[in-house]
Scaffold this motif. Structure first.
Motif: not given
Ligand SMILES: [Cu+2]
Ligand SMILES: [Cu+2]
Lengths: 361, 545
Positions: A1-3, A5-9, A20, A148
């Motif tokens: 699991m990648q810990l 993680f981004p919240i925007f593409p 955006d 995306p």
């Protein structure tokens, strides 16, 4: 699991920043009003909690307040509407002079064709800094072309060309998703968009094994299916001359006027009698089930190249009513043709579909 | 309240609708709207649990990105059956068919609904529809998605699409009948003095939802019949290979299914409009604005359907119009939220379980509603359409809003329905667990959606895993919150404190009759002389506190 993680593409297109910005504005509005309501509710619940002897103060309402909290949300809504509409209008207007790529969706893969004849499956290479218009069609059910990183999405319909466009800004590899549920391997109908600098893109194009340009592939198909038998420039032709037709308004036998765009050409191949050009007979057989979507795209590209001055097509969604009568050339009527021919002679009999309406594969 | 009960300990009425008659026939052939409501209560709970099991399996599967638990086809069947069960067999009937059935006749002061036999028929139709849908499920499942998009469902899938569609069509008739019954009852059977301006807001909202039920539901029936004709007899309507138009299907489907969102949420809003004044001891703020906003939602709700189709290939101009109209339907919802909040101002607020649910509703519905503005904004919808953002948005409205309201209403009227109180402490705990579990499940999905994770994905890129694991963890908390009420409600039937006529000291005709009410609701038809929510006027009576 990648810990982490981004919240925007990633932002990889000219449109991404604009979308955006509107998103962030809405996040702000949502946070403000949600917090406002939550804080008021909790504050009231604590401040006015029921204690022995506490009496509620009866208030029937206030028209002034009702007006305030109708007008303020309405005003904010209209700002959001206009903002969203401006971005959308920009997204839906085809760019002038784009790099044109064709995409075909089918259960469960994406096929792309470049003007130079390069073909790709589930991968799409595009250069940065250039408007890219992707014309899309499905061979079966509805799919949706979703990148995306570009903030671009377009449902891909069977039987009708639609388009989307973008201008990539950041070289890199980005997700391509099918976002319209299309059956078993819907989530396997994914691929990647590879964005390259113009130089890298040029060398990628050169390294690709193309059998010839898309138009030349179309020319081959045009001859192979015997289209040339009728669609000739000379006056004895049984079908309309296709030179210079693309992107122009055409008068039909019932006096309606349509635009000879990709959708019209495709329809004329698959359902030749639906919109017959004025002055011609309904003698062309259908090529449904005979010619593939890829071939139709190539043939269309060839017809485009037949145009003396390559007219830019109007918006795919233009309706015939937008074309004034005076704009319609009268050339077709001069080619008046009386003698009728049996259509079957022009088409290889064995290749005609048994059921012209077509059945699912 | 404990002081109140210390003065006069309430006793169960000797005869009421539950013990008036015994035996299975007395239930299956009943024409009593209250018994039919209880039949509905059991049946929708059953479908809710089935739908919940599917949801749990979906969340379990999505713990890992590569689709390791189920086959892709199985996963597709799971989300289809989850959606169909929850939308058509739980959300649509929940408040109207259970609470509405029980309360609308009592609230307007009459003995029963206008057409008691049709009311019973509506439950049988619902069960018949449910049977078809269960049959489709056990005989292999269906993988069309609850949206049934053509031409996929009409020409390409090999599962029992028609059987499921028949189930949905039949269940649709049950909601048409319920709507018809409510409309006629509200128009024709109000007690003397029960003017339109004195109707409880719960009745107003069910009335508005009924308008949508009878006007909208036939359209989904027609759409699915056309789909079945195309699938069964190759009559070309939606599939271009047969000469049809797939976008037409979407127009027809959403012409019903957008208003259906309001069939689901309006009655829930009605529940909130009852709970908030009661536990604030206050008149509802802006009664007529709250009442008319329900009707406005029902009307505007019919002209916004194509906001589900901005990327479906509709014209730029129709997209602009539908976007604009979608903002119009947002305003009456905002008006309601502000009025509920204002109702609490300077109240005397008791944070009992129904009030906790109502407060959760206001907060979660606000988020659900506001995120709808994202989806109605054209340029932004292009990106988030068909992603998890949409899933998060409608679960905030449907679960955070509707299910929360249903649970709040069930707690509020539980003493009226059964005559006994539920235990307050475990109920508050369940409300809290539900709230936390809900947000943990669905908030991460907003972010997932904006990141670009498409909905209905059996496998997904690994960078989406953290958010998916969070969401699945939340779902397990949420499941506990939903299961707890089953336990203590069952417990309360035997051990709960006897409630008495009006345990909440609420206004409204339903609190004037005994708990549970007699078969004909009132011993004599009441004469209404007061406004609803006349909380200040009998202040001296409530001084017992
Ligand atoms: Cu697809
Ligand atoms: Cu909608």
């Amino acid at each position: 699991m990648q810990l982490n993680f981004p919240i925007f593409p990633e932002q990889a297109s000219s449109m991404a920043g604009q979308v955006d910005a509107l998103y962030l504005f809405l996040v702000l509005i949502t946070t403000f009003f949600s917090l406002l309501i939550a804080i008021l509710i909790l504050y009231f619940a604590i401040k006015y909690r029921r204690t022995p002897g506490r009496q509620a103060e009866q208030i029937h309402g206030s028209t002034l307040l009702e007006i305030v909290w109708t007008v303020i949300p309405l005003g904010i809504s209209m700002v959001i509407f206009v903002w969203g509409a401006v971005i959308y209008y920009h997204m839906e207007r085809p760019p002038a002079n784009p790099l044109e790529i064709y995409g075909v969706g089918k259960q469960w893969m994406w096929k792309f064709q470049h003007p130079g004849g390069q073909r790709e499956i589930n991968t799409l290479h595009v250069p940065t800094g250039r408007d890219v218009k992707v014309t899309l069609i499905s061979q079966d059910v509805i799919h949706s072309f979703f990148v995306p990183a570009f903030r671009v999405k377009q449902d891909v319909l069977p039987n009708r060309y639609v388009f989307t466009w973008f201008k990539a800004t950041q070289p890199g590899t980005y997700h391509l998703f099918c976002s319209q549920y299309c059956g078993t391997k819907h989530s396997g109908m994914v691929g990647q968009v590879v964005v390259m600098t113009p130089e890298d893109y040029a060398s990628w194009l050169a390294s690709g094994k193309a059998e010839g340009s898309l138009a030349s592939l179309g020319e081959k198909a045009f001859q192979q299916y015997g289209c040339t038998t009728c669609h000739r420039p000379d006056s004895g032709a049984r079908g309309p001359n296709l030179e210079g037709v693309y992107g122009r308004p055409i008068r039909l036998t019932d006096n309606r006027v349509v635009l000879a765009d990709d959708n019209y050409i495709r329809e004329s191949i698959l359902e030749p009698n639906a919109k017959v050009v004025s002055g011609f007979q309904s003698i062309m057989p259908t090529f449904r089930g005979v010619v593939s979507e890829d071939e139709i795209i190539a043939i269309t590209e060839y017809i485009k190249h037949l145009s003396p001055q390559q007219a830019n097509p109007l918006n795919n969604r233009s309706t015939p009513t937008e074309i004034r009568d005076s704009e319609v050339p009268n050339i077709q009527q001069q080619n008046k043709q009386q003698n009728q021919q049996q259509p079957a002679q022009q088409t290889p009999q064995g290749k005609r579909p048994a059921n012209p309406s077509g059945k699912k594969p | 309240m404990s002081t109140a009960t210390a003065i006069v300990k309430p006793v169960m009425p000797e005869r009421h609708f539950l013990n008036d008659n015994y035996g299975i026939r007395s239930w299956l052939l009943t024409k009593d709207h209250k018994r039919i409501a209880i039949l509905y209560l059991f049946s929708i709970t059953f479908f809710f649990l089935i739908g919940g099991v599917f949801a749990s399996l979906i969340r379990l599967h999505l713990l890992t990105p590569n689709g390791e638990l189920f086959e892709a086809d199985t996963y597709n069947k799971l989300f289809t059956m989850h959606g169909v069960n929850m939308v058509f067999f739980f959300l649509i009937p929940s408040v109207p068919a259970v609470l509405g059935n029980f309360l609308v006749p009592i609230m307007v002061g009459t003995k029963d609904l206008a057409f008691p036999k049709i009311n019973l028929l509506s439950w049988y139709l619902y069960m018949a529809g449910g049977t078809f849908s269960m049959a489709a499920m056990v005989s292999g499942g269906v993988d069309s998605g609850w949206t049934f998009y053509a031409p996929l469902s009409s020409g390409y899938l090999k599962t029992h699409v028609i059987m499921l569609a028949v189930g949905v069509i039949i269940a649709g008739f049950s909601s048409i009948f319920t709507g018809l019954n409510f409309i006629v009852t509200v128009h024709r059977m109000r007690a003397p003095g029960m003017t339109w301006g004195r109707l409880p807001l719960f009745v107003w909202s069910n009335y508005a939802a009924s308008l949508i039920m009878i006007l909208g539901t036939p359209v989904i029936a027609i759409t699915l019949i056309l789909l079945a004709l195309e699938r069964g007899f190759h009559i070309g309507i939606f599939d271009p290979k047969l000469g049809g138009d797939p976008v037409l299907f979407q127009h027809m489907f959403w012409f019903y299914s957008h208003p259906a969102v309001y069939i689901m949420i309006l009655p829930g809003m009605g529940v909130i409009s009852e709970i908030v004044p009661c536990f604030s001891r206050k008149r509802v703020f802006g009664y007529s604005f709250v009442a008319f906003s329900s009707v406005a939602i029902a009307v505007f709700g019919f002209v916004v359907w194509a906001h589900h189709m901005f990327v479906a290939g509709i014209s730029v101009y129709s997209a602009l119009v539908f976007s604009l109209l979608s903002y119009a339907v947002a305003i009456p919802s905002a008006v309601k939220v502000f009025n509920w909040t204002a109702t609490m101002y300077k109240g005397s607020i008791e944070m009992s379980t129904p009030m906790l649910y109502a407060m959760a509703f206001i907060g979660l519905f606000t988020i659900g509603g506001l995120t709808g503005l994202f989806l109605a904004a054209l340029g932004l919808d292009i990106h988030i359409h068909d992603t998890y953002f949409v899933i998060a948005h409608f679960h905030y409205v449907m679960v955070g809003g509707m299910v929360t309201a249903y649970l709040g209403g069930l707690h509020f009227w539980w003493p009226k329905i059964t005559g006994r109180m539920y235990p307050e402490a475990p109920a508050k705990l369940a409300a809290l667990i539900t709230f936390i579990g809900f947000n943990l499940t669905f908030f991460p999905q907003f972010i997932l959606g904006y990141m670009g994770m498409p909905r209905r994905y059996w496998a997904y890129p690994p960078e989406f895993q953290v958010l998916n694991v969070l969401s699945s963890a939340g779902a397990s908390v949420l499941a506990v919150g939903f299961l707890l009420p089953l336990l203590y409600f069952a417990w309360s039937l035997k051990y709960g404190e006897v409630a008495g006529n009006n345990p909440w000291q609420a206004t409204g005709l339903e609190w004037e009759t005994s708990s549970p009410p007699p078969t004909h609701n009132f011993h004599e038809i009441p004469i209404v002389t007061k406004d609803p929510y006349a909380y200040g006027e009998d202040a001296e009576v409530t001084v017992v506190h």
